[in-house]
Structures are given as C-alpha cells and as structure tokens.
Design an enzyme around this catalytic site. Structure first.
Site, PDB file in Angstrom:
ATOM      1  N   ARG A  90       0.829  -1.209   0.000  1.00  0.00           N
ATOM      2  CA  ARG A  90       0.000   0.000   0.000  1.00  0.00           C
ATOM      3  C   ARG A  90       0.864   1.260   0.000  1.00  0.00           C
ATOM      4  NH1 ARG A  90      -3.114   2.759   4.482  1.00  0.00           N
ATOM      5  NH2 ARG A  90      -4.911   3.760   3.504  1.00  0.00           N
ATOM      6  N   HIS A 123       0.409   4.277  -2.666  1.00  0.00           N
ATOM      7  CA  HIS A 123       0.126   5.647  -2.254  1.00  0.00           C
ATOM      8  C   HIS A 123       1.260   6.593  -2.614  1.00  0.00           C
ATOM      9  CE1 HIS A 123      -3.498   5.178   0.633  1.00  0.00           C
ATOM     10  NE2 HIS A 123      -3.496   4.205  -0.256  1.00  0.00           N
ATOM     11  N   ASN A 152      -4.052   8.684   4.259  1.00  0.00           N
ATOM     12  CA  ASN A 152      -2.835   8.163   4.886  1.00  0.00           C
ATOM     13  C   ASN A 152      -2.779   8.287   6.401  1.00  0.00           C
ATOM     14  OD1 ASN A 152      -1.823   7.624   2.299  1.00  0.00           O
ATOM     15  ND2 ASN A 152      -0.814   9.609   2.142  1.00  0.00           N
ATOM     16  N   HIS A 207      -6.211  -6.041  -2.447  1.00  0.00           N
ATOM     17  CA  HIS A 207      -7.040  -6.158  -1.251  1.00  0.00           C
ATOM     18  C   HIS A 207      -7.344  -7.605  -0.894  1.00  0.00           C
ATOM     19  CE1 HIS A 207      -8.736  -1.767  -1.022  1.00  0.00           C
ATOM     20  NE2 HIS A 207      -7.430  -1.832  -0.923  1.00  0.00           N
ATOM     21  N   ASP A 242      -9.951  -9.317   3.040  1.00  0.00           N
ATOM     22  CA  ASP A 242     -10.309 -10.619   2.463  1.00  0.00           C
ATOM     23  C   ASP A 242     -10.717 -11.520   3.617  1.00  0.00           C
ATOM     24  OD1 ASP A 242     -10.366 -13.215   1.511  1.00  0.00           O
ATOM     25  OD2 ASP A 242      -8.468 -13.091   0.434  1.00  0.00           O
TER      26      ASP A 242
END
Length: 318
Positions: A62, A66, A94, A193, A238
């Site tokens: 991530r 980002h 963030n 994800h 998940d």
C-alpha cells in the site's frame, strides 16, 4: 585478459545505470555493480518483517501504491512535514493508517552501510512492495530501478489523487484513468485487497446502510464495528484467506463480501463484473495481470537524471 573483461563489464553496468537514470529509463539491473547487495538486503528485511507480522506485507504494498499515485514513484510519501510544505502522511487517505515506515527505515540504514548514497528510497519502496507480495505467496515481477527521491511532498495532491474507499465505480474508473490505467488494470490492482485490513470508520457505512452485502457477513462485521465508536477497529479486506496473496478477493466480491464500498463496486452489475468473474476463476490470469499492472505503476513519473536526489534519511531532504 579476464580481468580486463570483468572491468569492462563493470564499467558498462555502471554506465547503463547512469544512462537509465539520465533518460528516464528504469532497468532491473541498475544496482548490479554499484550496490550488488541491495536486492538481497531488501528481500531479507521484508521476509523478516512479514514473518513477524503478516499484515506488514499489505502495508508495504500500500505504501508503494500511495507513493506512486501522488506525483509519481518518488518516495514523497515518506517525507515528514517541514516549514515549507505539508507532507502526504497527514492526508486523509494516509493519516493514522499508512504503515511500514520503520521497515523502510531499517532497510535504508542497512543499504547505506553497504553502499552509501547509491540506492534511493523510492526504489526501496518499489522493491519492498514486490518482495512483500512474493512473501505472501503472490507473483513476482521485474522491478525497474534507477528512481531518485523527491525533495518535496504535497498533502493536497495526496488528497486529490488517491482513490477513496467511498467511491462509486465511475469515480474509480476516472481516478485510475487519470494515472493511465485502463479498467482491466484497475481491477487487477484492486486485487491487492486480497490481503490487509481496514478500519471500521471506512466500512461502517457499507455495513449499516448498503443492501448488496451478504447478511451473515454484515452481521459478523457489526460485532467488531458498532454504529458509533470503534473507528479504529480492524477487519480483514479478504474474509477468507487474509494472510495469503491469492484470488479469493474476487470470489468474495461475487458473494457480496467486499469489505469496502469501493471493493464491492467492482462487482455490482457494472462494466467490471466480467473481469472480476474471470479472475475469480483463474488465479494465474490475475497474477499475470497484477504483475504487469504493478510494473506499469512503478513507472509512473519517476525522477531520473539530475532531478531529485538520493536521500540519506528517507524522512527528510538531504
């Protein structure tokens, strides 16, 4: 003669890396001669961090996402605020959620000991993302190297450019298209994800207000995400295999078990339903497309040549 050949190869490797940096061409063997230990140092540190906390794999992935979505892959996301700019760490996407900074710091310190002033923070973030996916059982890909680090950061750009978990499908398509990704690449990248967690405040609205959510799944989420309070309580993105990088994310969407509003948008009667179905049935296709999309993301507006710098401390400009 053999010594001459080795020296010739050494010089060519350095020149190739310098050429790549100067002409915005990233190359996977950029540090082969200038810092041959770099990749193994990064890999070992990532494997250790993920073994200690599986969630860290998702956090490092991530962090790369980002970083790249805000003015390119330039490690601007790592910079602390200064008197001249407000950095990206305090942007809504963030703040209190972006993680992994200490792992990047540890890697940077070790790399600096091995070869001072050679490997950029931006490249470390990119390699760490790849190695995290591999550590979680996912695919690998060649990471182009030769990025340099930014000397500034922008909270406003982060606020504007990072897709929100509250977005509808049309807004998601636009957000990714703005970075050069087509719809198929967007759905592949969303598969990240398949691992990681999200805070209650980001999915409370979906759990309590939306109808395209499996009832038992919603009930289980409510036990950890009350209608008021508990904003920081975590649930897995998940619900089935959260510590593995696999294609279960897409199967969950088909079963109306997407945690975030934005997740379920990819399977909600719209144009991306067929791609979700394809990935749910073919993990190999997902792996291949995810890897390709990650290579493309890693090439978003890198700083090369004389632009930027190689930071000594990833948190601040030299």
């Amino acid at each position: 003669m053999a010594f001459h050949s080795r020296g010739h190869i050494f010089c060519l490797s350095i020149l190739f890396c310098m050429f790549a940096m100067a002409y915005s061409q990233l190359t996977s063997d950029c540090y082969e001669s200038t810092c041959p230990q770099a990749l193994s140092i990064i890999r070992s540190a990532v494997i250790s961090a993920v073994a200690k906390e599986h969630r860290m794999g998702a956090s490092l992935l991530r962090l790369h996402f980002h970083d790249c979505f805000v003015n390119g892959c330039d490690a601007s996301v790592l910079l602390d605020d200064t008197s001249t700019f407000t950095g990206e760490k305090s942007a809504g996407a963030n703040v209190n959620s972006l993680r992994g900074f200490e792992v990047i710091d540890d890697i940077k310190a070790k790399v600096e000991v091995a070869c001072p002033g050679v490997v950029s923070c931006a490249d470390i973030v990119a390699i760490a993302a790849r190695d995290s996916v591999v550590a979680l059982g996912g695919p690998s890909w060649n990471v182009g190297l030769g990025r340099r680090d930014s000397t500034t950061a922008s909270k406003d750009a982060a606020t504007k450019d990072i897709p929100s978990p509250l977005m509808d499908l049309s807004a998601l398509i636009s957000a990714f298209a703005n970075k050069g990704f087509n719809t198929k690449e967007m759905v592949a990248l969303a598969g990240a994800h398949t691992t990681g967690q999200a805070r209650c405040q980001l999915f409370r609205g979906r759990v309590y207000n939306e109808t395209n959510i499996e009832s038992n799944f919603a009930t289980s989420l409510k036990s950890n995400c009350p209608s008021t309070g508990g904003d920081s309580n975590l649930s897995p993105l998940d619900v089935t295999t959260n510590v593995l990088f696999d294609n279960a994310y897409y199967k969950n969407l088909i079963n109306k078990k997407g945690l975030l509003h934005s997740d379920q948008q990819f399977f909600s009667g719209g144009s991306t339903d067929s791609q979700v179905t394809a990935y749910s049935n073919d993990a190999s296709a997902f792996y291949a497309d995810f890897a390709s999309a990650m290579v493309k993301m890693g090439n978003l507006s890198p700083l090369t040549g004389k632009s930027g710098q190689i930071r000594t401390n990833c948190h601040k400009v030299n």
